[in-house]
Design a protein around this motif. Sequence first.
Motif, PDB file in Angstrom:
ATOM      1  N   HIS A  39       0.661   0.868  -1.194  1.00 18.79           N
ATOM      2  CA  HIS A  39      -0.339   0.541  -0.182  1.00 18.79           C
ATOM      3  C   HIS A  39      -0.439   1.677   0.833  1.00 18.79           C
ATOM      4  O   HIS A  39      -1.540   2.075   1.239  1.00 18.79           O
ATOM      5  CB  HIS A  39       0.049  -0.772   0.513  1.00 18.79           C
ATOM      6  N   GLN A  40       0.699   2.205   1.231  1.00 20.11           N
ATOM      7  CA  GLN A  40       0.724   3.318   2.190  1.00 20.11           C
ATOM      8  C   GLN A  40       0.017   4.547   1.621  1.00 20.11           C
ATOM      9  O   GLN A  40      -0.767   5.191   2.324  1.00 20.11           O
ATOM     10  CB  GLN A  40       2.174   3.667   2.562  1.00 20.11           C
ATOM     11  N   ALA A  41       0.251   4.862   0.363  1.00 16.42           N
ATOM     12  CA  ALA A  41      -0.418   6.013  -0.259  1.00 16.42           C
ATOM     13  C   ALA A  41      -1.924   5.781  -0.335  1.00 16.42           C
ATOM     14  O   ALA A  41      -2.711   6.717  -0.145  1.00 16.42           O
ATOM     15  CB  ALA A  41       0.160   6.262  -1.648  1.00 16.42           C
ATOM     16  N   MET A  42      -2.353   4.555  -0.583  1.00 18.63           N
ATOM     17  CA  MET A  42      -3.784   4.262  -0.637  1.00 18.63           C
ATOM     18  C   MET A  42      -4.422   4.435   0.737  1.00 18.63           C
ATOM     19  O   MET A  42      -5.506   4.994   0.865  1.00 18.63           O
ATOM     20  CB  MET A  42      -4.022   2.842  -1.145  1.00 18.63           C
ATOM     21  N   LEU A  43      -3.724   3.988   1.776  1.00 23.38           N
ATOM     22  CA  LEU A  43      -4.247   4.175   3.131  1.00 23.38           C
ATOM     23  C   LEU A  43      -4.407   5.660   3.467  1.00 23.38           C
ATOM     24  O   LEU A  43      -5.422   6.073   4.044  1.00 23.38           O
ATOM     25  CB  LEU A  43      -3.316   3.507   4.151  1.00 23.38           C
ATOM     26  N   GLN A  44      -3.420   6.467   3.072  1.00 21.91           N
ATOM     27  CA  GLN A  44      -3.499   7.908   3.310  1.00 21.91           C
ATOM     28  C   GLN A  44      -4.660   8.513   2.511  1.00 21.91           C
ATOM     29  O   GLN A  44      -5.411   9.337   3.041  1.00 21.91           O
ATOM     30  CB  GLN A  44      -2.185   8.589   2.922  1.00 21.91           C
ATOM     31  N   GLU A  45      -4.811   8.094   1.266  1.00 22.27           N
ATOM     32  CA  GLU A  45      -5.888   8.618   0.435  1.00 22.27           C
ATOM     33  C   GLU A  45      -7.259   8.279   1.020  1.00 22.27           C
ATOM     34  O   GLU A  45      -8.194   9.067   0.938  1.00 22.27           O
ATOM     35  CB  GLU A  45      -5.771   8.045  -0.982  1.00 22.27           C
ATOM     36  N   LEU A  46      -7.365   7.111   1.640  1.00 22.79           N
ATOM     37  CA  LEU A  46      -8.621   6.689   2.244  1.00 22.79           C
ATOM     38  C   LEU A  46      -8.783   7.210   3.679  1.00 22.79           C
ATOM     39  O   LEU A  46      -9.817   6.977   4.309  1.00 22.79           O
ATOM     40  CB  LEU A  46      -8.718   5.157   2.233  1.00 22.79           C
ATOM     41  N   GLY A  47      -7.762   7.893   4.168  1.00 23.77           N
ATOM     42  CA  GLY A  47      -7.829   8.438   5.514  1.00 23.77           C
ATOM     43  C   GLY A  47      -7.739   7.376   6.595  1.00 23.77           C
ATOM     44  O   GLY A  47      -8.293   7.522   7.682  1.00 23.77           O
TER      45      GLY A  47
END
Length: 73
Positions: free
Chosen positions: A64-72
């Motif tokens: 989830h954290q990586a997805m948030l980073q990917e989405l900025g």
Amino acid sequence: MSTVTFRVTDEEKAFIQSMADLNGLSLSELARTKLLEGLEDQIDMALYEKAIKSHELNDESISHQAMLQELGL
């Protein structure tokens, strides 16, 4: 329409008939419905297991954290 016959004990027939009565169905309707539902469930489970195996072989999941980073975010 075709007819399918299968053998059951007297006790099994009484049980099936009581369940048909409980559900407001004829014995034939109950047997047909439950048989088809059971077979459809078996197909669903086989497809699910195939999808899980495929996912395990090619897992592209991210946290989830990586997805948030990917989405900025």
